[in-house]
Scaffold this active site. Structure first.
Site, short mmCIF file in Angstrom:
data_model
loop_
_atom_site.label_atom_id
_atom_site.label_comp_id
_atom_site.label_asym_id
_atom_site.label_seq_id
_atom_site.Cartn_x
_atom_site.Cartn_y
_atom_site.Cartn_z
N CYS A 29 175.99 -9.38 -13.03
CA CYS A 29 175.93 -9.01 -14.49
C CYS A 29 175.67 -10.39 -15.01
O CYS A 29 174.94 -11.29 -14.58
CB CYS A 29 177.34 -8.57 -14.84
SG CYS A 29 178.65 -9.63 -14.28
N ARG A 76 182.06 -7.31 -15.31
CA ARG A 76 181.48 -6.07 -14.36
C ARG A 76 181.35 -6.31 -12.91
O ARG A 76 181.67 -5.62 -12.04
CB ARG A 76 180.40 -5.52 -15.30
CG ARG A 76 180.61 -4.87 -16.56
CD ARG A 76 179.25 -4.61 -17.29
NE ARG A 76 178.53 -6.04 -17.51
CZ ARG A 76 177.58 -6.20 -18.14
NH1 ARG A 76 176.67 -5.16 -18.33
NH2 ARG A 76 177.13 -7.49 -18.33
N ASP A 121 178.61 -3.34 -21.21
CA ASP A 121 179.34 -4.72 -21.19
C ASP A 121 180.53 -4.45 -21.84
O ASP A 121 180.39 -4.24 -23.00
CB ASP A 121 178.31 -5.70 -21.68
CG ASP A 121 178.96 -7.16 -21.77
OD1 ASP A 121 180.10 -7.08 -21.33
OD2 ASP A 121 178.40 -7.95 -22.02
P1 4NP Z 1 179.97 -9.65 -17.94
O1 4NP Z 1 180.51 -9.60 -19.16
O2 4NP Z 1 178.55 -9.66 -17.81
O3 4NP Z 1 180.38 -8.26 -17.15
O4 4NP Z 1 180.99 -10.82 -16.78
C1 4NP Z 1 180.25 -10.75 -19.96
C2 4NP Z 1 180.98 -11.97 -19.84
C3 4NP Z 1 180.62 -12.87 -20.75
C4 4NP Z 1 179.93 -12.85 -21.71
C5 4NP Z 1 179.02 -11.76 -21.96
C6 4NP Z 1 179.45 -10.80 -20.95
N1 4NP Z 1 179.65 -14.08 -22.68
O5 4NP Z 1 178.88 -13.75 -23.54
O6 4NP Z 1 180.16 -15.01 -22.23
#
Ligand code: 4NP
Length: 170
Positions: free
Chosen positions: A19, A25, A136
């Protein structure tokens, strides 16, 4: 959706779950899929890793809301530490599963060769309820994490059935 054949038939089948941040995720998918792989007796033959395309959270545990959702459902969320995917990681994987289309585009840019690009899929390409993105949940409320868990559990079940059936049925 087809499952790419192993790069090396004598080695464990290596799956990378990817991800953006590797704190929501893909760690949830990793913990759930590991549970299903072990329950199916595939643990020695299937190796899982998860990673983010971005490096912002490297070394940190998963998002506390992701961990709480997993823990409430009976999983162990404590061991995860965030990792950023390298081109070598992608090249070492038999199957690279992107959580959404944006992750998939980033992976296509990172993949060092056509062979590696041919091994990229979206995780929900294996969802029995149909393909799509794992949304997300990072900027939303807690309910987004429950939605991710439900998608991840049903897709992990289907994916493990495919892995157990082998590549002849792909
Ligand atoms: P992930 O979610 O891709 O599912 O781990 C996110 C985690 C952090 C961020 C964005 C999405 N961020 O902008 O820091």
């Amino acid at each position: 959706m087809d499952l790419p054949p192993p790069r090396r038939p004598d080695a464990p089948y290596s799956v990378a779950l990817v991800c953006l941040g590797n704190i929501c995720r893909s760690p949830m998918a990793h913990v759930v899929l590991q549970d299903r792989v072990e329950a199916a007796g595939l643990a020695p033959r299937v190796l899982l890793r998860s990673a983010g395309t971005a490096g912002w959270h490297v070394g940190r545990p998963m998002d506390r809301r992701a961990a709480a959702t997993l823990t409430a459902a009976g999983y162990d969320a404590s061991r995860h530490r965030a990792h950023q995917l390298s081109a070598d990681d992608a090249q070492d994987s038999d199957l690279v599963l992107a959580m959404d289309s944006s992750n998939l585009a980033d992976l296509a840019a990172l993949a060092p060769d056509g062979e590696t690009r041919s091994r990229l899929r979206r995780f929900r390409d294996f969802d029995p309820e149909g393909p799509g993105d794992v949304p997300d949940p990072y900027y939303g409320d807690e309910s987004g994490f429950d939605e991710v868990l439900a998608m991840v559990e049903r897709t992990a079940d289907a994916l493990v059935r495919r892995l157990a059936a082998g590549w002849a049925s792909a």
